[in-house]
Scaffold this motif. Sequence first.
Motif, PDB file in Angstrom:
ATOM      1  N   THR A  23      88.655  21.610  -4.306  1.00 51.63           N
ATOM      2  CA  THR A  23      89.270  21.513  -3.556  1.00 51.63           C
ATOM      3  C   THR A  23      88.960  22.534  -2.494  1.00 51.63           C
ATOM      4  O   THR A  23      89.395  23.316  -2.468  1.00 51.63           O
ATOM      5  N   VAL A  24      89.117  21.534  -0.628  1.00 49.41           N
ATOM      6  CA  VAL A  24      89.154  22.492   0.595  1.00 49.41           C
ATOM      7  C   VAL A  24      90.649  22.654   0.565  1.00 49.41           C
ATOM      8  O   VAL A  24      91.475  21.769   0.596  1.00 49.41           O
ATOM      9  N   LEU A  25      91.099  23.561   0.661  1.00 44.84           N
ATOM     10  CA  LEU A  25      92.770  23.759   1.016  1.00 44.84           C
ATOM     11  C   LEU A  25      93.402  23.491   1.995  1.00 44.84           C
ATOM     12  O   LEU A  25      93.977  23.295   2.521  1.00 44.84           O
ATOM     13  N   SER A  26      92.391  23.575   3.054  1.00 43.75           N
ATOM     14  CA  SER A  26      92.580  22.853   5.151  1.00 43.75           C
ATOM     15  C   SER A  26      92.777  21.507   4.470  1.00 43.75           C
ATOM     16  O   SER A  26      94.354  21.296   5.055  1.00 43.75           O
ATOM     17  N   SER A  27      91.540  20.180   4.017  1.00 41.89           N
ATOM     18  CA  SER A  27      92.560  19.720   3.827  1.00 41.89           C
ATOM     19  C   SER A  27      93.221  19.063   3.188  1.00 41.89           C
ATOM     20  O   SER A  27      93.622  17.793   2.634  1.00 41.89           O
ATOM     21  N   GLY A  28      93.012  19.801   1.618  1.00 47.31           N
ATOM     22  CA  GLY A  28      93.533  19.351   0.284  1.00 47.31           C
ATOM     23  C   GLY A  28      92.422  18.066  -0.181  1.00 47.31           C
ATOM     24  O   GLY A  28      92.914  17.571  -1.466  1.00 47.31           O
ATOM     25  N   LYS A  29      91.732  17.486   0.317  1.00 49.26           N
ATOM     26  CA  LYS A  29      90.400  16.510  -0.342  1.00 49.26           C
ATOM     27  C   LYS A  29      89.341  17.266  -1.050  1.00 49.26           C
ATOM     28  O   LYS A  29      89.274  18.827  -1.027  1.00 49.26           O
ATOM     29  N   THR A  30      89.656  16.383  -3.024  1.00 48.11           N
ATOM     30  CA  THR A  30      88.319  17.242  -3.670  1.00 48.11           C
ATOM     31  C   THR A  30      87.502  16.541  -3.627  1.00 48.11           C
ATOM     32  O   THR A  30      87.259  15.433  -3.554  1.00 48.11           O
ATOM     33  N   ARG A  31      85.924  17.097  -3.864  1.00 50.62           N
ATOM     34  CA  ARG A  31      85.206  16.155  -4.036  1.00 50.62           C
ATOM     35  C   ARG A  31      84.534  17.042  -5.064  1.00 50.62           C
ATOM     36  O   ARG A  31      84.379  18.224  -5.670  1.00 50.62           O
ATOM     37  N   LYS A  32      83.229  16.276  -6.000  1.00 50.28           N
ATOM     38  CA  LYS A  32      82.895  16.309  -7.504  1.00 50.28           C
ATOM     39  C   LYS A  32      81.129  16.237  -6.290  1.00 50.28           C
ATOM     40  O   LYS A  32      80.474  15.771  -6.021  1.00 50.28           O
ATOM     41  N   LEU A  33      80.574  18.170  -6.559  1.00 54.50           N
ATOM     42  CA  LEU A  33      79.453  18.302  -6.635  1.00 54.50           C
ATOM     43  C   LEU A  33      78.727  18.654  -7.767  1.00 54.50           C
ATOM     44  O   LEU A  33      79.713  18.764  -8.848  1.00 54.50           O
ATOM     45  N   HIS A  34      77.360  18.027  -7.759  1.00 48.88           N
ATOM     46  CA  HIS A  34      76.821  18.349  -8.976  1.00 48.88           C
ATOM     47  C   HIS A  34      76.279  19.553  -8.880  1.00 48.88           C
ATOM     48  O   HIS A  34      75.789  20.128  -7.753  1.00 48.88           O
ATOM     49  N   VAL A  35      76.771  20.056  -9.900  1.00 41.64           N
ATOM     50  CA  VAL A  35      75.952  21.277 -10.164  1.00 41.64           C
ATOM     51  C   VAL A  35      74.556  22.275  -9.098  1.00 41.64           C
ATOM     52  O   VAL A  35      74.262  23.222  -9.084  1.00 41.64           O
ATOM     53  N   ARG A  36      73.414  21.739  -9.836  1.00 38.28           N
ATOM     54  CA  ARG A  36      71.793  21.717  -9.704  1.00 38.28           C
ATOM     55  C   ARG A  36      71.679  21.493  -8.404  1.00 38.28           C
ATOM     56  O   ARG A  36      71.044  21.604  -7.622  1.00 38.28           O
ATOM     57  N   LEU A  37      72.791  20.917  -7.269  1.00 38.54           N
ATOM     58  CA  LEU A  37      72.581  20.511  -5.936  1.00 38.54           C
ATOM     59  C   LEU A  37      72.970  21.853  -5.092  1.00 38.54           C
ATOM     60  O   LEU A  37      72.905  21.586  -3.901  1.00 38.54           O
ATOM     61  N   ILE A  38      73.880  22.753  -6.182  1.00 35.08           N
ATOM     62  CA  ILE A  38      74.063  24.070  -4.999  1.00 35.08           C
ATOM     63  C   ILE A  38      72.581  24.504  -4.142  1.00 35.08           C
ATOM     64  O   ILE A  38      72.054  25.137  -5.128  1.00 35.08           O
ATOM     65  N   VAL A  39      72.957  25.073  -2.919  1.00 31.19           N
ATOM     66  CA  VAL A  39      72.240  25.456  -1.647  1.00 31.19           C
ATOM     67  C   VAL A  39      71.862  26.830  -1.863  1.00 31.19           C
ATOM     68  O   VAL A  39      71.394  27.392  -2.340  1.00 31.19           O
ATOM     69  N   GLU A  40      73.444  27.396  -1.221  1.00 34.83           N
ATOM     70  CA  GLU A  40      73.986  28.227  -1.444  1.00 34.83           C
ATOM     71  C   GLU A  40      75.875  28.649  -1.305  1.00 34.83           C
ATOM     72  O   GLU A  40      76.895  27.375  -1.352  1.00 34.83           O
ATOM     73  N   PHE A  41      75.992  30.031  -2.542  1.00 37.12           N
ATOM     74  CA  PHE A  41      77.370  30.150  -2.376  1.00 37.12           C
ATOM     75  C   PHE A  41      77.775  31.298  -1.594  1.00 37.12           C
ATOM     76  O   PHE A  41      77.016  32.315  -1.764  1.00 37.12           O
ATOM     77  N   ASN A  42      78.743  31.336  -0.636  1.00 36.68           N
ATOM     78  CA  ASN A  42      78.974  32.127   0.178  1.00 36.68           C
ATOM     79  C   ASN A  42      77.903  32.955   0.723  1.00 36.68           C
ATOM     80  O   ASN A  42      77.599  34.263   1.104  1.00 36.68           O
ATOM     81  N   GLY A  43      77.384  32.905   1.324  1.00 36.75           N
ATOM     82  CA  GLY A  43      76.201  32.923   2.154  1.00 36.75           C
ATOM     83  C   GLY A  43      74.905  33.193   1.478  1.00 36.75           C
ATOM     84  O   GLY A  43      73.898  33.681   1.850  1.00 36.75           O
ATOM     85  N   GLN A  44      75.184  33.236   0.431  1.00 38.03           N
ATOM     86  CA  GLN A  44      73.662  33.922  -0.271  1.00 38.03           C
ATOM     87  C   GLN A  44      73.234  32.598  -1.367  1.00 38.03           C
ATOM     88  O   GLN A  44      73.194  31.512  -0.999  1.00 38.03           O
TER      89      GLN A  44
END
Length: 111
Positions: A86-107
């Motif tokens: 959930t994006v805190l600024s907008s309150g919208k929730t997105r579902k994402l597949h973990v194998r498709l994560i490319v970056e996390f906190n700039g890493q």
Amino acid sequence: MQLIALADVLLLMDTTSDPFTVVYSTADRQRGTGGELLTLEGCVCTGGKPKPKAPAPAEPVKWTVVAGLALGRRPGHRVNQTRNVTVLSSGKTRKLHVRLIVEFNGQTVHW
């Protein structure tokens, strides 16, 4: 750029209450689309939380039934390798597949 293991990303997502930034790729097998990189800033994980250590008895899939209509079922985040964020600024929730994560906190994520 630093590397971070996917297992570490999932552990951080599931256990921290601090907002994070995640970049992931879209994919839709049914429509044959995807490949767009999306960035979500200031979000928290709201799905796929780890279960308590005590093993619970196996339960059949439970459907939500109202007036004879099946409205939905449990998302099965662990089995489907997905998380709700959930994006805190907008309150919208997105579902994402973990194998498709490319970056996390700039890493950059590797697995």
